[in-house]
Design a protein around this motif. Sequence first.
Motif, PDB file in Angstrom:
ATOM      1  N   SER A  67       0.860  -1.188   0.000  1.00  0.00           N
ATOM      2  CA  SER A  67       0.000   0.000   0.000  1.00  0.00           C
ATOM      3  C   SER A  67       0.889   1.228   0.000  1.00  0.00           C
ATOM      4  O   SER A  67       1.760   1.366   0.852  1.00  0.00           O
ATOM      5  CB  SER A  67      -0.886   0.025   1.246  1.00  0.00           C
ATOM      6  N   ILE A  68       0.662   2.085  -0.967  1.00  0.00           N
ATOM      7  CA  ILE A  68       1.411   3.331  -1.069  1.00  0.00           C
ATOM      8  C   ILE A  68       0.423   4.471  -0.862  1.00  0.00           C
ATOM      9  O   ILE A  68      -0.600   4.539  -1.550  1.00  0.00           O
ATOM     10  CB  ILE A  68       2.101   3.468  -2.440  1.00  0.00           C
ATOM     11  N   THR A  69       0.716   5.341   0.077  1.00  0.00           N
ATOM     12  CA  THR A  69      -0.124   6.508   0.322  1.00  0.00           C
ATOM     13  C   THR A  69       0.629   7.728  -0.191  1.00  0.00           C
ATOM     14  O   THR A  69       1.698   8.068   0.308  1.00  0.00           O
ATOM     15  CB  THR A  69      -0.445   6.662   1.822  1.00  0.00           C
ATOM     16  N   ARG A  70       0.064   8.339  -1.227  1.00  0.00           N
ATOM     17  CA  ARG A  70       0.705   9.482  -1.881  1.00  0.00           C
ATOM     18  C   ARG A  70      -0.238  10.689  -1.784  1.00  0.00           C
ATOM     19  O   ARG A  70      -1.386  10.593  -2.205  1.00  0.00           O
ATOM     20  CB  ARG A  70       0.965   9.149  -3.350  1.00  0.00           C
ATOM     21  N   PRO A  71       0.225  11.816  -1.247  1.00  0.00           N
ATOM     22  CA  PRO A  71      -0.649  12.985  -1.163  1.00  0.00           C
ATOM     23  C   PRO A  71      -0.877  13.607  -2.545  1.00  0.00           C
ATOM     24  O   PRO A  71       0.049  13.657  -3.370  1.00  0.00           O
ATOM     25  CB  PRO A  71       0.122  13.944  -0.250  1.00  0.00           C
ATOM     26  N   TRP A  72      -2.094  14.053  -2.788  1.00  0.00           N
ATOM     27  CA  TRP A  72      -2.451  14.713  -4.038  1.00  0.00           C
ATOM     28  C   TRP A  72      -3.006  16.090  -3.718  1.00  0.00           C
ATOM     29  O   TRP A  72      -3.468  16.357  -2.623  1.00  0.00           O
ATOM     30  CB  TRP A  72      -3.498  13.890  -4.789  1.00  0.00           C
ATOM     31  N   ARG A  73      -3.001  16.959  -4.716  1.00  0.00           N
ATOM     32  CA  ARG A  73      -3.462  18.334  -4.551  1.00  0.00           C
ATOM     33  C   ARG A  73      -4.332  18.693  -5.750  1.00  0.00           C
ATOM     34  O   ARG A  73      -4.013  18.353  -6.888  1.00  0.00           O
ATOM     35  CB  ARG A  73      -2.218  19.219  -4.510  1.00  0.00           C
ATOM     36  N   ALA A  74      -5.460  19.345  -5.489  1.00  0.00           N
ATOM     37  CA  ALA A  74      -6.357  19.805  -6.547  1.00  0.00           C
ATOM     38  C   ALA A  74      -6.446  21.321  -6.526  1.00  0.00           C
ATOM     39  O   ALA A  74      -6.460  21.920  -5.454  1.00  0.00           O
ATOM     40  CB  ALA A  74      -7.739  19.198  -6.366  1.00  0.00           C
TER      41      ALA A  74
END
Length: 78
Positions: A67-74
């Motif tokens: 499991s990879i948790t990658r932050p995203w931005r909109a």
Amino acid sequence: MTARTVFLFGTWTLAPDQEPDAEPITYAMQCAVCGAGSESSEDAAVGQRWTFQHVGRNPSHHTFRESITRPWRAWMQP
């Protein structure tokens, strides 16, 4: 007084968050046989070492998930 709904139309962009204050990318491994899992860590090797320890204690557990948790931005385009 009546309720109002305001709609904002525009073009949104979504991308991995690479800002200096972004949350870190984290990695974890989970056994697909029993559901046990490693700690979440910024170092992928931590979870990989956990898999070797787990399979050493459970010789019939050969399948794992990462499991990879990658932050995203909109944001909305101007």
